[in-house]
Design an enzyme around this catalytic site. Structure first.
Site, PDB file in Angstrom:
ATOM      1  N   LYS A   1       0.845  -1.202   0.000  1.00 14.08           N
ATOM      2  CA  LYS A   1       0.000   0.000   0.000  1.00 14.08           C
ATOM      3  C   LYS A   1       0.882   1.254   0.000  1.00 14.08           C
ATOM      4  O   LYS A   1       0.596   2.225  -0.700  1.00 14.08           O
ATOM      5  CB  LYS A   1      -0.934  -0.016   1.222  1.00 14.08           C
ATOM      6  CG  LYS A   1      -2.038  -1.066   1.061  1.00 14.08           C
ATOM      7  CD  LYS A   1      -2.809  -1.365   2.321  1.00 14.08           C
ATOM      8  CE  LYS A   1      -3.712  -2.579   2.060  1.00 14.08           C
ATOM      9  NZ  LYS A   1      -4.491  -3.018   3.210  1.00 14.08           N
TER      10      LYS A   1
ATOM     11  N   ASP B   1     -11.001   2.498   3.439  1.00 12.92           N
ATOM     12  CA  ASP B   1     -11.286   1.077   3.192  1.00 12.92           C
ATOM     13  C   ASP B   1     -12.772   0.871   2.857  1.00 12.92           C
ATOM     14  O   ASP B   1     -13.155  -0.178   2.341  1.00 12.92           O
ATOM     15  CB  ASP B   1     -10.935   0.233   4.436  1.00 12.92           C
ATOM     16  CG  ASP B   1      -9.665  -0.593   4.242  1.00 12.92           C
ATOM     17  OD1 ASP B   1      -9.275  -0.804   3.064  1.00 12.92           O
ATOM     18  OD2 ASP B   1      -9.077  -1.018   5.246  1.00 12.92           O
TER      19      ASP B   1
ATOM     20  N   GLN C   1      -4.868  -1.871   9.342  1.00  9.96           N
ATOM     21  CA  GLN C   1      -4.647  -3.151   8.661  1.00  9.96           C
ATOM     22  C   GLN C   1      -5.275  -4.292   9.457  1.00  9.96           C
ATOM     23  O   GLN C   1      -5.029  -4.441  10.652  1.00  9.96           O
ATOM     24  CB  GLN C   1      -3.130  -3.377   8.481  1.00  9.96           C
ATOM     25  CG  GLN C   1      -2.777  -4.619   7.704  1.00  9.96           C
ATOM     26  CD  GLN C   1      -3.291  -4.586   6.261  1.00  9.96           C
ATOM     27  OE1 GLN C   1      -3.210  -3.562   5.577  1.00  9.96           O
ATOM     28  NE2 GLN C   1      -3.842  -5.697   5.793  1.00  9.96           N
TER      29      GLN C   1
END
Ligand code: NDP
Length: 283
Positions: free
Chosen positions: A52, A119, A96
């Site tokens: 990422k 997200d 995460q």
């Protein structure tokens, strides 16, 4: 001729488009920043976080990694998220997953400001998607929509069967395909006669997590097959939910694993980071 849907290529196109947009923003003095929180040192998570960050570098988005020890308490993690919510130099927040045992991911997701929820997992983002309001979209299903559109696969009026009903793939995927005017069926572990249900599909999307479960018995000749699965086969090799060799000759289009859906998730995360500027009213 079966078309191989090239997720690597399409994800690069998307990242290039994001890079161009961030360049334009920079000319206006705006630099976007993503904060990635990793709790503990799970090796797979470390790889995902690194990927990422690499994508951020490529697209011209700044990234800040916040590494917290595995012993972090729920309270400490929530406090970090709130601090990032308040920090006006941060545009996107990603925690995460999975979190170490004992931490409640759902509570953490709910603590992230919906304005920074890149997200797309916050209940407000999910709700916005389901009623057609603007907001962050879950990256993997949003990436699949891009794969479908950019491969010229028609969705309107067509039968789409999605296997899997998770909050991060199956359910948002169904919402997105409804928005694309497909006729949508969501199948899962309790579905009766799954092969027959799947054979109804013009577009079959598998998000199950079982290596090579879907052979040609599940596929209508000429269907487009999108494989979300990321599994290991008996030799430890990365493979999808679909038995690629078996299905390839009957499908009209198919995503390989690796190189299909996988690269799209990070590309769409970059797209969400870019969209944060609009969602936060910066542009
Ligand atoms: P989950 O485990 O959360 O959900 C799996 C779904 O599959 C459930 O709805 C389950 O049904 C259903 N299912 C399980 N077994 C069967 C079966 N035998 N027949 C029919 N349905 C079944 O997984 P995720 O949605 O998180 O992920 C799915 C796959 O996609 C995994 O391989 C994952 O690694 C991959 N993935 C890939 C991403 C990428 O970037 N490419 C991102 C996210 C996921 P029920 O609800 O009834 O239990």
């Amino acid at each position: 001729m079966t078309k191989i849907i090239d997720g690597k290529l399409i994800s690069k196109q998307i990242k290039d488009e994001v890079r161009e947009e961030t360049r334009i923003l920079e000319e206006k003095g705006i630099r976007l920043t993503l904060a990635v929180v990793q709790v503990g040192e799970d090796p797979a998570s470390t790889v995902y976080v690194r990927n990422k960050q690499k994508a951020c570098e490529y697209t011209g988005i700044a990234s800040v990694k916040i590494a917290m020890p595995a012993e972090t308490t729920q309270k400490e993690l929530l406090s970090k998220v709130r601090e990032l919510n308040e920090d006006s130099s941060i545009n996107g927040i990603l925690v995460q997953l999975p979190l170490p045992k004992g931490l409640d991911a759902n509570e953490v997701i709910r603590a992230i400001s919906p304005l920074k929820d890149v997200d797309g997992f916050h209940p407000q983002s999910v709700g916005a998607l389901s009623i057609g309001l603007p907001g962050f979209k879950s990256c993997t299903p949003a990436g699949i929509i891009e794969l479908i559109k950019r491969s010229g696969i028609e969705t309107e009026g067509r039968e789409c069967v999605i296997v899997g009903r998770s909050n991060i793939v199956g359910k948002p995927m169904a919402m997105m395909m409804i928005r694309e005017n497909a006729t949508v069926t969501v199948a899962h572990s309790r579905t009766v006669d799954l092969p027959a249900v799947c054979r109804r599909a013009d577009i079959l999307i598998t998000a199950v997590g079982r290596a090579k479960m879907f052979n040609r018995e599940y596929v209508k000749p000429g269907a487009a097959v999108i494989d979300c699965g990321m599994n290991r086969d008996e030799n430890g090799k990365l493979c999808g939910d679909v038995d690629y060799e078996d299905v390839f000759p009957v499908a009209s289009a198919i995503t390989p694993v690796p190189g299909g859906v996988g690269p799209m998730t990070v590309a769409m995360l970059m797209k969400n980071c870019l969209d944060s500027a609009r969602i936060q009213g910066i542009v």
